[in-house]
Each structure stands twice: as structure tokens, then as C-alpha cells.
Scaffold this motif. Structure first.
Motif, PDB file in Angstrom:
ATOM      1  N   UNK A   1      -3.900   7.395   3.483  1.00 24.11           N
ATOM      2  CA  UNK A   1      -3.009   7.506   2.320  1.00 24.11           C
ATOM      3  C   UNK A   1      -3.617   8.623   1.433  1.00 24.11           C
ATOM      4  N   UNK A   2      -4.798   8.981   1.327  1.00 21.16           N
ATOM      5  CA  UNK A   2      -5.387  10.041   0.329  1.00 21.16           C
ATOM      6  C   UNK A   2      -5.289  11.242   0.985  1.00 21.16           C
TER       7      UNK A   2
ATOM      8  N   UNK B   1      -3.761  -4.338   2.047  1.00 21.41           N
ATOM      9  CA  UNK B   1      -3.684  -2.888   1.798  1.00 21.41           C
ATOM     10  C   UNK B   1      -2.698  -2.177   2.594  1.00 21.41           C
ATOM     11  N   UNK B   2      -2.542  -2.475   3.937  1.00 20.62           N
ATOM     12  CA  UNK B   2      -1.615  -1.723   4.640  1.00 20.62           C
ATOM     13  C   UNK B   2      -0.380  -2.146   4.330  1.00 20.62           C
ATOM     14  N   UNK B   3       0.089  -3.325   3.881  1.00 22.08           N
ATOM     15  CA  UNK B   3       1.146  -3.772   3.468  1.00 22.08           C
ATOM     16  C   UNK B   3       1.728  -3.002   1.989  1.00 22.08           C
ATOM     17  N   UNK B   4       0.694  -2.562   1.303  1.00 20.95           N
ATOM     18  CA  UNK B   4       1.082  -1.780   0.114  1.00 20.95           C
ATOM     19  C   UNK B   4       1.044  -0.513   0.320  1.00 20.95           C
ATOM     20  N   UNK B   5       0.416   0.406   1.362  1.00 24.03           N
ATOM     21  CA  UNK B   5       0.640   1.839   1.726  1.00 24.03           C
ATOM     22  C   UNK B   5       1.598   2.072   2.528  1.00 24.03           C
ATOM     23  N   UNK B   6       2.214   1.159   3.468  1.00 24.54           N
ATOM     24  CA  UNK B   6       3.310   1.281   4.317  1.00 24.54           C
ATOM     25  C   UNK B   6       4.548   0.665   3.974  1.00 24.54           C
ATOM     26  N   UNK B   7       4.657   0.167   2.726  1.00 22.88           N
ATOM     27  CA  UNK B   7       5.888  -0.354   2.315  1.00 22.88           C
ATOM     28  C   UNK B   7       6.879   0.605   2.171  1.00 22.88           C
ATOM     29  N   UNK B   8       8.182   0.385   2.346  1.00 20.46           N
ATOM     30  CA  UNK B   8       9.002   1.573   2.365  1.00 20.46           C
ATOM     31  C   UNK B   8       9.182   1.951   1.101  1.00 20.46           C
ATOM     32  N   UNK B   9       9.316   3.410   1.069  1.00 16.30           N
ATOM     33  CA  UNK B   9       9.712   4.050  -0.352  1.00 16.30           C
ATOM     34  C   UNK B   9       8.451   4.092  -1.362  1.00 16.30           C
ATOM     35  N   UNK B  10       7.274   3.709  -0.861  1.00 18.00           N
ATOM     36  CA  UNK B  10       6.358   3.346  -1.863  1.00 18.00           C
ATOM     37  C   UNK B  10       5.352   4.587  -1.853  1.00 18.00           C
ATOM     38  N   UNK B  11       4.493   4.858  -0.654  1.00 17.57           N
ATOM     39  CA  UNK B  11       3.623   5.854  -0.505  1.00 17.57           C
ATOM     40  C   UNK B  11       4.264   6.942   0.513  1.00 17.57           C
ATOM     41  N   UNK B  12       4.760   7.803  -0.162  1.00 18.73           N
ATOM     42  CA  UNK B  12       5.260   8.869   1.177  1.00 18.73           C
ATOM     43  C   UNK B  12       4.182   9.663   1.787  1.00 18.73           C
ATOM     44  N   UNK B  13       3.153   9.523   1.014  1.00 17.44           N
ATOM     45  CA  UNK B  13       1.927  10.420   1.728  1.00 17.44           C
ATOM     46  C   UNK B  13       1.251   9.695   2.758  1.00 17.44           C
ATOM     47  N   UNK B  14       1.492   8.262   3.014  1.00 15.74           N
ATOM     48  CA  UNK B  14       0.969   7.704   3.951  1.00 15.74           C
ATOM     49  C   UNK B  14       1.529   7.834   5.319  1.00 15.74           C
TER      50      UNK B  14
ATOM     51  N   UNK C   1      -6.243   7.087  -7.022  1.00 11.67           N
ATOM     52  CA  UNK C   1      -5.027   6.745  -6.061  1.00 11.67           C
ATOM     53  C   UNK C   1      -5.573   5.431  -5.255  1.00 11.67           C
ATOM     54  N   UNK C   2      -6.586   5.286  -4.827  1.00 13.80           N
ATOM     55  CA  UNK C   2      -7.089   4.182  -4.190  1.00 13.80           C
ATOM     56  C   UNK C   2      -7.276   2.906  -5.054  1.00 13.80           C
ATOM     57  N   UNK C   3      -7.761   3.142  -6.387  1.00 20.40           N
ATOM     58  CA  UNK C   3      -7.311   1.994  -7.291  1.00 20.40           C
ATOM     59  C   UNK C   3      -5.950   1.388  -7.794  1.00 20.40           C
ATOM     60  N   UNK C   4      -5.007   2.341  -7.739  1.00 18.29           N
ATOM     61  CA  UNK C   4      -3.907   2.368  -7.684  1.00 18.29           C
ATOM     62  C   UNK C   4      -2.886   1.365  -6.623  1.00 18.29           C
ATOM     63  N   UNK C   5      -3.478   1.500  -5.582  1.00 18.57           N
ATOM     64  CA  UNK C   5      -3.151   0.730  -4.261  1.00 18.57           C
ATOM     65  C   UNK C   5      -3.768  -0.738  -4.507  1.00 18.57           C
ATOM     66  N   UNK C   6      -5.101  -0.698  -4.665  1.00 16.62           N
ATOM     67  CA  UNK C   6      -5.710  -1.799  -4.732  1.00 16.62           C
ATOM     68  C   UNK C   6      -5.051  -2.963  -6.028  1.00 16.62           C
ATOM     69  N   UNK C   7      -4.629  -1.970  -7.117  1.00 16.54           N
ATOM     70  CA  UNK C   7      -3.962  -2.762  -8.268  1.00 16.54           C
ATOM     71  C   UNK C   7      -2.797  -3.629  -7.679  1.00 16.54           C
ATOM     72  N   UNK C   8      -1.929  -2.870  -6.783  1.00 17.10           N
ATOM     73  CA  UNK C   8      -1.040  -3.409  -6.357  1.00 17.10           C
ATOM     74  C   UNK C   8      -1.168  -4.501  -5.614  1.00 17.10           C
ATOM     75  N   UNK C   9      -2.056  -4.524  -4.631  1.00 20.03           N
ATOM     76  CA  UNK C   9      -2.583  -5.508  -3.827  1.00 20.03           C
ATOM     77  C   UNK C   9      -2.810  -6.989  -4.637  1.00 20.03           C
ATOM     78  N   UNK C  10      -3.176  -6.616  -5.802  1.00 21.68           N
ATOM     79  CA  UNK C  10      -3.699  -7.772  -6.683  1.00 21.68           C
ATOM     80  C   UNK C  10      -2.643  -8.189  -7.759  1.00 21.68           C
ATOM     81  N   UNK C  11      -1.607  -7.462  -7.430  1.00 16.18           N
ATOM     82  CA  UNK C  11      -0.338  -7.830  -8.290  1.00 16.18           C
ATOM     83  C   UNK C  11       0.634  -8.559  -7.372  1.00 16.18           C
TER      84      UNK C  11
ATOM     85  N   UNK D   1      -8.653  -1.076   6.690  1.00 14.37           N
ATOM     86  CA  UNK D   1      -8.215  -0.848   5.276  1.00 14.37           C
ATOM     87  C   UNK D   1      -8.847   0.450   5.052  1.00 14.37           C
ATOM     88  N   UNK D   2     -10.290   0.646   5.088  1.00 19.38           N
ATOM     89  CA  UNK D   2     -10.683   2.130   4.911  1.00 19.38           C
ATOM     90  C   UNK D   2      -9.865   3.089   5.385  1.00 19.38           C
ATOM     91  N   UNK D   3      -9.526   2.872   6.745  1.00 16.41           N
ATOM     92  CA  UNK D   3      -8.819   3.909   7.460  1.00 16.41           C
ATOM     93  C   UNK D   3      -7.346   4.338   6.921  1.00 16.41           C
TER      94      UNK D   3
END
Length: 166
Positions: free
Chosen positions: A66-67, A99-112, A82-92, A59-61
């Protein structure tokens, strides 16, 4: 050098006096000018609640990568948001619950990208926020850089702007 040796001995004696046990007698000093081990007070361990860390190294990696893509040119405060935003999504409930599901979701974090490098400073930011997130989920009051309702951000490589609505 004799003056240096005398100064060192004096400093050792002062340190011994500051670390002596509660008894009124002065600390015992050996021939080398060091405190006798039996007379040095043991350090007091602070009472700190134990918290379970609710993340893995993977998760840290993932967050560090992503950062790298989303915020490597931003301030540390902005990176933390930015990290809190990802974690807010994990909690939503509307987003993946990992975490990996959020950052690697299609069309969400283009920078990951799983191929991005892991910079030490970005890893440290991710680890810090993940630790506080874990503690917060267990009732601790932590310094949160971004309210829980902020789920989106856009940026220009130098600054990310966070919002509650898409």
C-alpha cells in the motif's frame, strides 16, 4: 606495532575494570591480556513488558505494498501516517476488521496492489507502526503519528493530507 599491542592491552584492562563484579579485587587477566571469564559480570537484563504482536507477516507485506502505491515518494513521517490511517480503519466498525480487508476494499486505496514490490524501507515503516499499534492496543503509550479519528487521506505522490471527514 609494540605500541599498538600495549594500547590494546591497556584498553582490554580498562574494559575488564569497567565490567568487573562488585567485589573489590581487580579482575584476573590471562597471558593474552583478556579478562578471566569467571570474573566478568553478567549483563543485566532490562525488565520490559512482553507484548503480543497482533499482526502477521502478510499484514506487514500488504501495508508495504500500500505504501508503495500511496506514499513511496513521501517522507517517512507521511508514510507512517498512511499506515496509521489504515489501522484506524481496522479499529473503526465502519470498515473491514482486517488490514488486507481495509487496503483491498473497492475504491478505497487506489495505490494498493498485491502485485506491487515490497521495498525494504516501506516494510520497515509498516513493521514499526504495526508493532506500536499492537502495543497500544495492550495499554502501552506509544508515539502515534495520526490521531485515531483520521480515516481518510488524499495526496499527490509527494505529500498525503489526512482528515477525519470524507
Amino acid at each position: 606495532t609494540a605500541a599498538c599491542a600495549a594500547l590494546i592491552a591497556l584498553l582490554v584492562l580498562i574494559a575488564c575494570a569497567l565490567n568487573k563484579p562488585a567485589e573489590p579485587s581487580p579482575p584476573e587477566v590471562n597471558a593474552a591480556g583478556l579478562c578471566h571469564p569467571a570474573k566478568v559480570a553478567a549483563p543485566i537484563e532490562p525488565t520490559v513488558p512482553e507484548y503480543e504482536m497482533l499482526y502477521t507477516d502478510a499484514d506487514v507485506v500488504a501495508l508495504a505494498r500500500m505504501l508503495y502505491g500511496e506514499a513511496r515518494g513521501c517522507t517517512v513521517d507521511n508514510q507512517m501516517k498512511c499506515v496509521w490511517c489504515v489501522l484506524n480503519r481496522v479499529d473503526d466498525a465502519r470498515f473491514p476488521d482486517t488490514i488486507i480487508g481495509v487496503v483491498s476494499a473497492p475504491g478505497q486505496f487506489y495505490g494498493y496492489s498485491p502485485d506491487f514490490p515490497i521495498w525494504d524501507n516501506l516494510y520497515t515503516v509498516a513493521l514499526d507502526v504495526l508493532t506500536r499499534w499492537s502495543m497500544e492496543k495492550q495499554g502501552a503509550d506509544v508515539a502515534r503519528e495520526l490521531p485515531s479519528g483520521y480515516l481518510w487521506f488524499t495526496g499527490d505522490g509527494e505529500t498525503n493530507h489526512f482528515r477525519e471527514d470524507y
